[in-house]
Write a protein that holds these residues in place. Sequence first.
Motif, PDB file in Angstrom:
ATOM      1  N   UNK A  29       0.829  -1.207   0.000  1.00  0.00           N
ATOM      2  CA  UNK A  29       0.000   0.000   0.000  1.00  0.00           C
ATOM      3  C   UNK A  29       0.867   1.263   0.000  1.00  0.00           C
ATOM      4  N   UNK A  64      -0.384  -3.977  -4.636  1.00  0.00           N
ATOM      5  CA  UNK A  64      -0.890  -4.636  -3.426  1.00  0.00           C
ATOM      6  C   UNK A  64      -1.762  -5.843  -3.756  1.00  0.00           C
ATOM      7  N   UNK A  65      -2.640  -5.716  -4.754  1.00  0.00           N
ATOM      8  CA  UNK A  65      -3.577  -6.814  -5.008  1.00  0.00           C
ATOM      9  C   UNK A  65      -2.874  -8.061  -5.536  1.00  0.00           C
ATOM     10  N   UNK A  69      -1.515 -10.267  -2.655  1.00  0.00           N
ATOM     11  CA  UNK A  69      -2.510 -11.134  -2.025  1.00  0.00           C
ATOM     12  C   UNK A  69      -2.547 -12.466  -2.765  1.00  0.00           C
ATOM     13  N   UNK A 110     -15.792  -4.494   5.872  1.00  0.00           N
ATOM     14  CA  UNK A 110     -16.756  -3.766   5.046  1.00  0.00           C
ATOM     15  C   UNK A 110     -18.083  -3.758   5.801  1.00  0.00           C
ATOM     16  N   UNK A 165     -15.578 -12.385   0.563  1.00  0.00           N
ATOM     17  CA  UNK A 165     -14.705 -11.453  -0.153  1.00  0.00           C
ATOM     18  C   UNK A 165     -13.243 -11.747   0.173  1.00  0.00           C
ATOM     19  N   UNK A 168     -11.708 -13.682  -2.504  1.00  0.00           N
ATOM     20  CA  UNK A 168     -11.924 -13.048  -3.816  1.00  0.00           C
ATOM     21  C   UNK A 168     -10.965 -13.553  -4.890  1.00  0.00           C
ATOM     22  N   UNK A 169      -9.708 -13.775  -4.509  1.00  0.00           N
ATOM     23  CA  UNK A 169      -8.692 -14.158  -5.498  1.00  0.00           C
ATOM     24  C   UNK A 169      -8.747 -15.624  -5.873  1.00  0.00           C
ATOM     25  N   UNK A 225      -8.274   1.050  -0.184  1.00  0.00           N
ATOM     26  CA  UNK A 225      -7.118   0.334   0.360  1.00  0.00           C
ATOM     27  C   UNK A 225      -7.486  -1.042   0.891  1.00  0.00           C
ATOM     28  N   UNK A 226      -8.611  -1.125   1.604  1.00  0.00           N
ATOM     29  CA  UNK A 226      -9.019  -2.426   2.116  1.00  0.00           C
ATOM     30  C   UNK A 226      -9.395  -3.375   0.987  1.00  0.00           C
ATOM     31  N   UNK A 227      -9.955  -2.826  -0.089  1.00  0.00           N
ATOM     32  CA  UNK A 227     -10.272  -3.656  -1.248  1.00  0.00           C
ATOM     33  C   UNK A 227      -8.988  -4.229  -1.842  1.00  0.00           C
ATOM     34  N   UNK A 228      -7.929  -3.402  -1.897  1.00  0.00           N
ATOM     35  CA  UNK A 228      -6.636  -3.879  -2.407  1.00  0.00           C
ATOM     36  C   UNK A 228      -6.147  -5.055  -1.576  1.00  0.00           C
ATOM     37  N   UNK A 229      -6.335  -4.964  -0.251  1.00  0.00           N
ATOM     38  CA  UNK A 229      -5.856  -6.030   0.639  1.00  0.00           C
ATOM     39  C   UNK A 229      -6.644  -7.326   0.454  1.00  0.00           C
ATOM     40  N   UNK A 230      -7.776  -7.254  -0.245  1.00  0.00           N
ATOM     41  CA  UNK A 230      -8.526  -8.469  -0.560  1.00  0.00           C
ATOM     42  C   UNK A 230      -8.062  -9.051  -1.898  1.00  0.00           C
ATOM     43  N   UNK A 231      -7.068  -8.408  -2.500  1.00  0.00           N
ATOM     44  CA  UNK A 231      -6.585  -8.882  -3.781  1.00  0.00           C
ATOM     45  C   UNK A 231      -7.359  -8.322  -4.962  1.00  0.00           C
ATOM     46  N   UNK A 232      -8.137  -7.265  -4.703  1.00  0.00           N
ATOM     47  CA  UNK A 232      -8.940  -6.674  -5.777  1.00  0.00           C
ATOM     48  C   UNK A 232      -8.090  -5.658  -6.533  1.00  0.00           C
ATOM     49  N   UNK A 233      -8.050  -5.779  -7.861  1.00  0.00           N
ATOM     50  CA  UNK A 233      -7.326  -4.822  -8.682  1.00  0.00           C
ATOM     51  C   UNK A 233      -8.161  -3.550  -8.756  1.00  0.00           C
TER      52      UNK A 233
END
Lengths: 238, 290
Positions: A53, A73-74, A77, A91, A102, A105-106, B174-182
């Motif tokens: 980040x 960052x993504x 993960x 969330x 979620x 997600x990956x 930022x939290x979405x990024x930490x879930x691996x979301x582009x």
Amino acid sequence: MSGILEVKNLSVSYGIVPALKEISFHVDEGETVALIGPNGAGKTTTMHTISGLLKPVGGEILYCGKNIVGTEAHRLVTDGISQVPEGRGIFPTLTVAENIDIGAFIRNDKEGIKKDKEWVYSLFPRLKERMKQISGTLSGGELQMLAMARALMANPKLLLLDEPSMGLAPVIVEDVFHIIRQINKEQHTTILLVEQNAQMALTAAKRAYIIEVGQIVREGLAKDLMRDDEIRKSYLGL
Amino acid sequence: MFFQHLINGIIVGGIYAMVALGYSMVYGVLQIVNWAHADVLMFATFIGLILATKLNMPVLVMIILAAAFAAILGMSVERVAYRPIKSGNRKMAVLVSALGMSTFLQNLAQLIFGSTTRQFKAIESKTYMVGGLSISNLQILILVVTAIMLLILYILVYKTKVGVAMRACSVSVNNAKLMGINTNLIISGTFAIGAFMAGVAGILIGVYYSAVYPTMGYLLGMKAFAAAILGGIGSIMGSVLGGFIIGIIECLGAGYISPAYRDAFAFLVMIVILVIRPSGLMGAKRIDKV
């Protein structure tokens, strides 16, 4: 044992204000390592830089031998680094079950996801009771557990926990750390833990680093640090 | 007469709703107001006009192609005008950048297409009488297309993985990024979806009033923005509701009070609702912790 994470001379700045000054540390596979320090020492900065980040101004972060500085960052993960951010990062408008979903997600392996979901619900039975509840209504301890469950759903090799004890009642902190030890023991997940609560962190970790104003000032085995007079005085209040 | 005004209101309301969704979704993800949104709409309408008149394309193909153009333009706006701004007083810089983009697109349209108002006759207009109410084939087309677009959007946002990622981004990028979301991809996608719907809306309104001109986005955009605000900006359901409320009130006001104040009614409603509910009808109450 090999170093899954090796941080070398890492420097991070916010504008012209330096937050980390050439810190170096390493985490071996299967270990729980704690990074202990007061407010503003640079603990969260370290976490955010590892998880991508934040971009460092200097130094290297080797993950499984590969420099990951500059990787988005993504992608990290997907590579197996999962962070539970400070303040949980839940969330709040989604339900407990949706937050858990979620976390995966990956992943696309339906069977594996189902199995892991059963496992995290057995690890956190309280979350199972509250599956359909909107997460914003959970208590602090439940939120921390949900954040950890969600991070585990990504099936991480390296789990980063940023202040898991923050804002929790002592008895809940005990529960949370019990589960942290359990995750490390049962899944052999490598854990890097950042804490102000030195006592709890030292009971869960094998090794620890003490960080103060952006620099690592001490390091050693947790059991040695716990007996150290200086540490006992400044961090354990004994 | 009431039902006639109501039907007219639902028709324009659906168009406002489609435009409002673009403002709302972008705000939801980035907390910025994309002032160039309405100008992307105008550009797409001109493209649609050219496709229909110069290339004689069938209406539906023309709408899809022009809206796809809008989607690409919308993504480009984000890449050029918003994404590079990362530090400093970001919100203010983005606001200025957005207004600059809006002015640039309007002027570019004047340069390419000229500043005169063009007529847009894509289909032969026919009016039917149903139970004492008059409804044209054009109005039916607008109703059907709007319904399809809203349904597709609903499925996309609430039933797909992309939708989950979009909702996660709207809580915290930022939290979405930490879930691996582009997240960059999701942000681009959000602009594309919003612009696509705006493109469809622009063509429908261009055909409905048979008028296309470089500043056509301004008033339409303002009303749609008012709809997004009164519904609760960031809320998808709220924007749709807001769009229909603005459309219906506008048509009732124009019918019963005076058509001269048509545009004032929309904003009057917005002001009244915001006085009662400052976060909009369905907006989340955000508490900014200091």
